[in-house]
Write a protein that holds these residues in place. Structure first.
Motif, PDB file in Angstrom:
ATOM      1  N   VAL A 136      -2.988   2.212  11.576  1.00  0.00           N
ATOM      2  CA  VAL A 136      -2.828   1.117  10.611  1.00  0.00           C
ATOM      3  C   VAL A 136      -3.094  -0.229  11.280  1.00  0.00           C
ATOM      4  CG1 VAL A 136      -1.136  -0.120   9.199  1.00  0.00           C
ATOM      5  CG2 VAL A 136      -1.275   2.377   9.084  1.00  0.00           C
ATOM      6  N   ARG A 137      -2.584  -0.409  12.505  1.00  0.00           N
ATOM      7  CA  ARG A 137      -2.809  -1.683  13.201  1.00  0.00           C
ATOM      8  C   ARG A 137      -4.281  -1.852  13.565  1.00  0.00           C
ATOM      9  NH1 ARG A 137       1.421  -2.996  17.807  1.00  0.00           N
ATOM     10  NH2 ARG A 137       0.481  -5.057  17.472  1.00  0.00           N
ATOM     11  N   VAL A 186      -4.133 -12.293   0.212  1.00  0.00           N
ATOM     12  CA  VAL A 186      -2.887 -11.709  -0.287  1.00  0.00           C
ATOM     13  C   VAL A 186      -2.303 -10.845   0.818  1.00  0.00           C
ATOM     14  CG1 VAL A 186      -1.830 -10.164  -1.986  1.00  0.00           C
ATOM     15  CG2 VAL A 186      -3.678 -11.699  -2.681  1.00  0.00           C
ATOM     16  N   GLY A 187      -1.034 -11.047   1.152  1.00  0.00           N
ATOM     17  CA  GLY A 187      -0.415 -10.254   2.198  1.00  0.00           C
ATOM     18  C   GLY A 187      -0.314  -8.787   1.829  1.00  0.00           C
ATOM     19  N   CYS A 188      -0.405  -7.906   2.829  1.00  0.00           N
ATOM     20  CA  CYS A 188      -0.325  -6.463   2.600  1.00  0.00           C
ATOM     21  C   CYS A 188       0.848  -5.884   3.388  1.00  0.00           C
ATOM     22  CB  CYS A 188      -1.611  -5.762   3.033  1.00  0.00           C
ATOM     23  SG  CYS A 188      -3.025  -6.126   1.979  1.00  0.00           S
ATOM     24  N   VAL A 189       1.697  -5.142   2.700  1.00  0.00           N
ATOM     25  CA  VAL A 189       2.790  -4.413   3.343  1.00  0.00           C
ATOM     26  C   VAL A 189       2.422  -2.937   3.307  1.00  0.00           C
ATOM     27  CG1 VAL A 189       5.242  -3.844   3.318  1.00  0.00           C
ATOM     28  CG2 VAL A 189       4.475  -6.116   2.580  1.00  0.00           C
ATOM     29  N   VAL A 190       2.368  -2.307   4.479  1.00  0.00           N
ATOM     30  CA  VAL A 190       1.987  -0.895   4.563  1.00  0.00           C
ATOM     31  C   VAL A 190       3.266  -0.056   4.579  1.00  0.00           C
ATOM     32  CG1 VAL A 190       0.701   0.843   5.838  1.00  0.00           C
ATOM     33  CG2 VAL A 190      -0.070  -1.552   5.850  1.00  0.00           C
ATOM     34  N   GLU A 191       3.451   0.734   3.541  1.00  0.00           N
ATOM     35  CA  GLU A 191       4.657   1.563   3.418  1.00  0.00           C
ATOM     36  C   GLU A 191       4.454   2.925   4.083  1.00  0.00           C
ATOM     37  OE1 GLU A 191       6.883   0.602  -0.681  1.00  0.00           O
ATOM     38  OE2 GLU A 191       4.942   1.546  -0.976  1.00  0.00           O
ATOM     39  N   GLY A 192       5.551   3.592   4.365  1.00  0.00           N
ATOM     40  CA  GLY A 192       5.517   4.994   4.766  1.00  0.00           C
ATOM     41  C   GLY A 192       5.034   5.258   6.180  1.00  0.00           C
ATOM     42  N   VAL A 193       5.154   4.301   7.075  1.00  0.00           N
ATOM     43  CA  VAL A 193       4.753   4.513   8.471  1.00  0.00           C
ATOM     44  C   VAL A 193       5.907   5.228   9.184  1.00  0.00           C
ATOM     45  CG1 VAL A 193       4.119   3.420  10.637  1.00  0.00           C
ATOM     46  CG2 VAL A 193       3.257   2.498   8.471  1.00  0.00           C
ATOM     47  N   GLU A 194       5.665   6.480   9.577  1.00  0.00           N
ATOM     48  CA  GLU A 194       6.754   7.289  10.126  1.00  0.00           C
ATOM     49  C   GLU A 194       6.511   7.734  11.572  1.00  0.00           C
ATOM     50  OE1 GLU A 194       7.564  10.492   7.484  1.00  0.00           O
ATOM     51  OE2 GLU A 194       8.034   9.191   5.783  1.00  0.00           O
ATOM     52  N   THR A 195       5.284   7.608  12.055  1.00  0.00           N
ATOM     53  CA  THR A 195       4.993   8.030  13.432  1.00  0.00           C
ATOM     54  C   THR A 195       4.213   6.937  14.150  1.00  0.00           C
ATOM     55  OG1 THR A 195       2.860   9.062  12.886  1.00  0.00           O
ATOM     56  CG2 THR A 195       4.850  10.435  12.655  1.00  0.00           C
ATOM     57  N   GLU A 196       4.261   6.983  15.481  1.00  0.00           N
ATOM     58  CA  GLU A 196       3.536   5.988  16.276  1.00  0.00           C
ATOM     59  C   GLU A 196       2.032   6.149  16.104  1.00  0.00           C
ATOM     60  OE1 GLU A 196       4.711   5.751  20.318  1.00  0.00           O
ATOM     61  OE2 GLU A 196       6.867   5.710  19.880  1.00  0.00           O
ATOM     62  N   ILE A 206       0.860  -1.187   0.000  1.00  0.00           N
ATOM     63  CA  ILE A 206       0.000   0.000   0.000  1.00  0.00           C
ATOM     64  C   ILE A 206       0.895   1.235   0.000  1.00  0.00           C
ATOM     65  CG2 ILE A 206      -1.812   1.236   1.223  1.00  0.00           C
ATOM     66  CD1 ILE A 206      -2.695  -1.434   2.402  1.00  0.00           C
ATOM     67  N   ASP A 207       0.730   2.057  -0.990  1.00  0.00           N
ATOM     68  CA  ASP A 207       1.656   3.179  -1.214  1.00  0.00           C
ATOM     69  C   ASP A 207       1.612   4.195  -0.067  1.00  0.00           C
ATOM     70  OD1 ASP A 207       3.475   4.534  -3.213  1.00  0.00           O
ATOM     71  OD2 ASP A 207       1.996   6.112  -2.900  1.00  0.00           O
ATOM     72  N   LYS A 208       2.801   4.752   0.211  1.00  0.00           N
ATOM     73  CA  LYS A 208       2.930   5.692   1.329  1.00  0.00           C
ATOM     74  C   LYS A 208       2.153   6.992   1.101  1.00  0.00           C
ATOM     75  CE  LYS A 208       7.319   7.515  -0.445  1.00  0.00           C
ATOM     76  NZ  LYS A 208       8.766   7.676  -0.150  1.00  0.00           N
ATOM     77  N   SER A 209       1.784   7.303  -0.177  1.00  0.00           N
ATOM     78  CA  SER A 209       1.014   8.520  -0.420  1.00  0.00           C
ATOM     79  C   SER A 209      -0.349   8.446   0.261  1.00  0.00           C
ATOM     80  CB  SER A 209       0.843   8.744  -1.924  1.00  0.00           C
ATOM     81  OG  SER A 209       0.137   7.668  -2.518  1.00  0.00           O
ATOM     82  N   PHE A 210      -0.903   7.238   0.406  1.00  0.00           N
ATOM     83  CA  PHE A 210      -2.163   7.055   1.135  1.00  0.00           C
ATOM     84  C   PHE A 210      -1.913   6.992   2.645  1.00  0.00           C
ATOM     85  CE2 PHE A 210      -2.922   4.621  -2.913  1.00  0.00           C
ATOM     86  CZ  PHE A 210      -3.705   5.592  -3.511  1.00  0.00           C
ATOM     87  N   VAL A 211      -0.851   6.291   3.029  1.00  0.00           N
ATOM     88  CA  VAL A 211      -0.592   6.044   4.449  1.00  0.00           C
ATOM     89  C   VAL A 211      -0.231   7.330   5.183  1.00  0.00           C
ATOM     90  CG1 VAL A 211       0.849   4.767   6.091  1.00  0.00           C
ATOM     91  CG2 VAL A 211       0.154   3.699   3.921  1.00  0.00           C
ATOM     92  N   SER A 212       0.556   8.204   4.544  1.00  0.00           N
ATOM     93  CA  SER A 212       1.020   9.417   5.219  1.00  0.00           C
ATOM     94  C   SER A 212      -0.130  10.355   5.577  1.00  0.00           C
ATOM     95  CB  SER A 212       2.031  10.157   4.330  1.00  0.00           C
ATOM     96  OG  SER A 212       1.418  10.521   3.099  1.00  0.00           O
ATOM     97  N   ALA A 213      -1.257  10.232   4.844  1.00  0.00           N
ATOM     98  CA  ALA A 213      -2.388  11.129   5.104  1.00  0.00           C
ATOM     99  C   ALA A 213      -3.536  10.422   5.813  1.00  0.00           C
ATOM    100  CB  ALA A 213      -2.885  11.731   3.785  1.00  0.00           C
ATOM    101  N   VAL A 214      -3.279   9.245   6.353  1.00  0.00           N
ATOM    102  CA  VAL A 214      -4.363   8.457   6.925  1.00  0.00           C
ATOM    103  C   VAL A 214      -4.985   9.134   8.148  1.00  0.00           C
ATOM    104  CG1 VAL A 214      -2.928   7.089   8.505  1.00  0.00           C
ATOM    105  CG2 VAL A 214      -4.980   6.065   7.473  1.00  0.00           C
ATOM    106  N   LEU A 215      -4.241  10.005   8.841  1.00  0.00           N
ATOM    107  CA  LEU A 215      -4.776  10.682  10.027  1.00  0.00           C
ATOM    108  C   LEU A 215      -5.515  11.968   9.683  1.00  0.00           C
ATOM    109  CD1 LEU A 215      -1.752  10.315  12.485  1.00  0.00           C
ATOM    110  CD2 LEU A 215      -3.803   8.893  12.343  1.00  0.00           C
ATOM    111  N   THR A 216      -5.214  12.540   8.518  1.00  0.00           N
ATOM    112  CA  THR A 216      -5.751  13.863   8.195  1.00  0.00           C
ATOM    113  C   THR A 216      -6.735  13.860   7.038  1.00  0.00           C
ATOM    114  OG1 THR A 216      -3.843  14.265   6.752  1.00  0.00           O
ATOM    115  CG2 THR A 216      -3.671  15.009   9.047  1.00  0.00           C
TER     116      THR A 216
END
Length: 673
Positions: A633-634, A617-627, A587-597
């Motif tokens: 995500v979890r 299908v396994g999913c790898v979540v990219e771009g996780v930079e903060t707790e 899952i691209d970090k462009s989606f993950v970085s804005a998941v809170l906002t």
């Protein structure tokens, strides 16, 4: 108006005209032989006169000043003598002739002033020598400058004007008569030179006309011999739209840029490259017949603009080109581009089959002016095509003009291409690794290998810059082989439960040779293929789906895992996801970085994770930079994480120390999340 015309007519005699490049070249060639002779004549005459006054006039007049004048003449002699073996372009030729035109007046003034300054120290005999020196030098120099009429006239006016004025003020009737005699002789000489120059110019014009006729005759004979009338039409006209075709466009452009009056590129030729946005969808929806109808309508629109200064052609596919005559400011080109985009958009809305279908088809245009000396038609086209490429990158349905900034970027890309082709490129490449974490068990599952290039010329260059360049020039497989070998060598030093995730370019995925080489490389390394995952992007499947499917089947049969990288940012469909049997999606970090906002990003990530679970299908979540992002995500079900929160990409030497203390650093983060 009559007075102004006469003044302009007189001033033409004092200028080197830039209207005829062939005449300029002929003048230049003739003067490389004659002007050195002129300075030799001046040197001989000067020392002949100076010798008559040694002992009679002060040394600074009879010796020192002649030495200085001789050095000036000698330097000009050497400069023109060197030019005999050089072939200059039109701009340099014009510059050299105009410099001679300016210098002739100054040098003439200096030499005549020196000769006249000797008069107070002369007797009847040596005064006659002064008159003879001025007369023979004037006539001789005018003769040597016969092919630069303006320089000959300038020299005659300066020398004779100065001589007559001085003689008149001295009051010696014989001296006055000699000065007038030299002036009349010079006038007669100039009239002869004028007649000779007209004949010389007529000869050049006749020669050019003859060459043009010969070229035209040869061209017509070749066309008549090889092609019938219908073949000629097919060779130069696009059958579908009845517009001039690609060949006709480039021949027309070459003809425009080869006109004699185009001495200086000044933007008087501008080309535009037009591409239809969304045309592939028209073919998909309405078939090729609908696409052909739209192309005909676009051609009719471009013809219907009614611009007599615009030559329109179809280059192929959905690409059109135009040649604009005249100088256009940016605002004018923007207006022309906006007008073209508007009429094409309106045409598309009428429908590819003539009905009102409301099609969303726009046009993008790149313009380029002929402003760089010695630019070829192909290079001008490439600049317009580059401007079009920039439009496609930044947003469709617009226009862009090729600028100095674009030129700098092109030169930079060419320099990068050169560096990539050097033998030492593999030495400058390196691989860094970013861990992929299982947050349930608190373990490192794999490391993703990321390419880095530290160039000796440019310094650190990001992969987003050099990898597309390597793909375009056909070197990506060479780089991939070198990088994969380093990553495999490093993988053998890791614990057996840790995998390697390696990115493969779209070009490599469609190359059976590269897939063969990759499989052989993994076999030769002794690494278990199950420890290797290959990441591919969605763009690899565009237009090459069958080749990609074959490559994936071969890699999976060999035991390699397949990961779909940057899922959701490209063009893959759920059908592709099912047919290609991916082991994981990222899952691209462009989606993950804005998941809170951003609520849309939140929904997208949630849906992708749910889709992965449903399709197993396994999913790898990219771009996780903060707790905070990790907690979210979890909570959405994401357990396999990659991002700066756990580690930035690290060098190979840092991997084992990282693994040794990994649990100590990770557990507190996971407990808080």
């Amino acid at each position: 108006m009559k007075l102004s015309g006469r003044v302009e007519s007189v001033l033409r005699h004092f200028k080197v005209s830039d209207l005829d490049p062939d005449l300029l070249k002929a003048q230049y060639k003739a003067n490389t032989n004659q002007i050195p002779l002129m300075y030799f004549l001046v040197l001989v005459s000067t020392w002949g006169l100076a010798s008559s006054f040694i002992g009679a006039a002060p040394n600074y007049l009879s010796l020192y000043l002649p030495v200085v004048l001789s050095l000036v003449a000698a330097s000009r002699f050497v400069s023109w003598a060197r030019l005999r073996s050089r072939r200059l372009d039109t701009r340099s030729t014009l510059k050299a002739l105009r410099a001679t035109n300016r210098v002739s007046g100054v040098i003439s003034l200096v030499f005549v002033a020196w000769a006249i300054s000797l008069t107070p120290y002369s007797d009847d005999h040596t005064r006659g020598h002064i008159s003879f020196y001025i007369g023979i030098t004037t006539v001789g120099c005018m003769f040597c400058l016969m092919h630069i009429r303006s320089a000959a006239l300038m020299m005659a006016l300066v020398i004779n004007g100065g001589f007559i004025y001085f003689a008149w003020n001295v009051g010696d009737s014989v001296f006055v008569a000699e000065a007038i005699n030299v002036g009349l002789a010079s006038a007669a000489m100039y009239m002869l030179l004028n007649i000779n120059f007209r004949d010389f110019r007529a000869l050049i014009e006749s020669r050019r006309h003859l060459i043009t006729q010969q070229k035209e005759l040869i061209r017509r004979e070749a066309v008549t011999r090889r092609l019938s009338d219908e073949t000629v039409r097919l060779a130069y006209v696009d059958v579908l739209t009845d517009l001039p075709n690609r060949r006709h466009f480039f021949e027309k452009l070459e003809e425009k840029m080869d006109q004699p009056n185009f001495i200086k590129p000044n933007g008087s030729v501008t080309i535009g490259i037009l591409d239809l946005d969304g045309f592939k969808r028209i073919n998909d929806v309405f078939g090729h017949t609908g696409g052909d109808n739209l192309l005909k309508q676009v051609a009719a629109c471009l013809r219907g603009l009614g611009r007599t200064d615009m030559f329109v052609s179809r280059l192929g596919g959905d690409e059109f080109a135009m040649i604009l005559d005249g100088q256009f400011e940016d605002e004018e080109l923007e207006a022309i581009g906006a007008d073209i985009c508007r009429v094409i958009s309106e045409t598309a809305e009428e429908g590819a089959d003539g009905s009102n279908r409301g099609l969303d088809v726009t046009a993008s245009i790149g313009f380029a002016r002929w402003q760089v000396p010695d630019l070829t038609p192909k290079e001008l086209y490439e600049r317009a095509d580059y401007a079009l490429y920039q439009v496609k990158r930044s947003g469709k349905g617009k226009m862009e003009i090729f600028s100095a900034e674009h030129e700098i970027e092109i030169q930079r890309i060419r320099s990068l291409e050169f560096c990539l082709r050097t033998d030492g490129i593999e030495r400058e490449l390196s691989v860094v690794y970013q861990p992929i974490i299982d947050t349930i068990n608190g373990k490192v599952l794999a490391f993703e290998a990321l390419a880095r290039w530290n160039s000796e010329v440019f310094g650190a260059i990001p992969p987003t810059t050099f990898i597309p360049v390597a793909e375009r020039i056909g070197l990506i497989d060479k780089l991939t082989h070198a990088l994969l070998q380093r990553a495999l060598d490093q993988l053998k030093t890791w614990p057996d439960n840790i995998k390697l995730s390696f990115n493969l370019s779209p070009n490599s995925m469609t190359s059976s040779v590269m897939i063969d080489r990759m499989i052989a490389q993994i076999e030769e390394s002794g690494v278990d293929p199950c420890r290797v995952d290959v990441e591919i992007t969605e763009t690899a499947m565009i237009g090459n789906f069958d080749d990609v499917l074959t490559a994936i089947d071969r890699l999976k049969a060999f035991g390699v895992g397949i990961v779909l990288d940057d899922f959701g940012t490209g063009y893959s469909s759920l059908a592709h996801l099912h047919l290609l049997s991916f082991d994981k999606i990222k899952i691209d970090k462009s989606f993950v970085s804005a998941v809170l906002t951003n609520s849309a990003s939140f929904t997208i990530v949630k849906s992708m994770l749910a889709l992965g679970r449903q399709m197993e299908v396994g999913c790898v979540v990219e771009g996780v930079e903060t707790e905070e992002v990790l907690k979210t995500v979890r909570r959405l079900g994401g357990t396999t994480i990659q991002g700066y929160l756990f580690s930035r990409p690290m060098a190979a030497k840092d991997i084992l120390p990282y693994l040794a203390k990994f649990g100590q650093d990770l557990n507190p983060v996971l407990r808080r999340a």
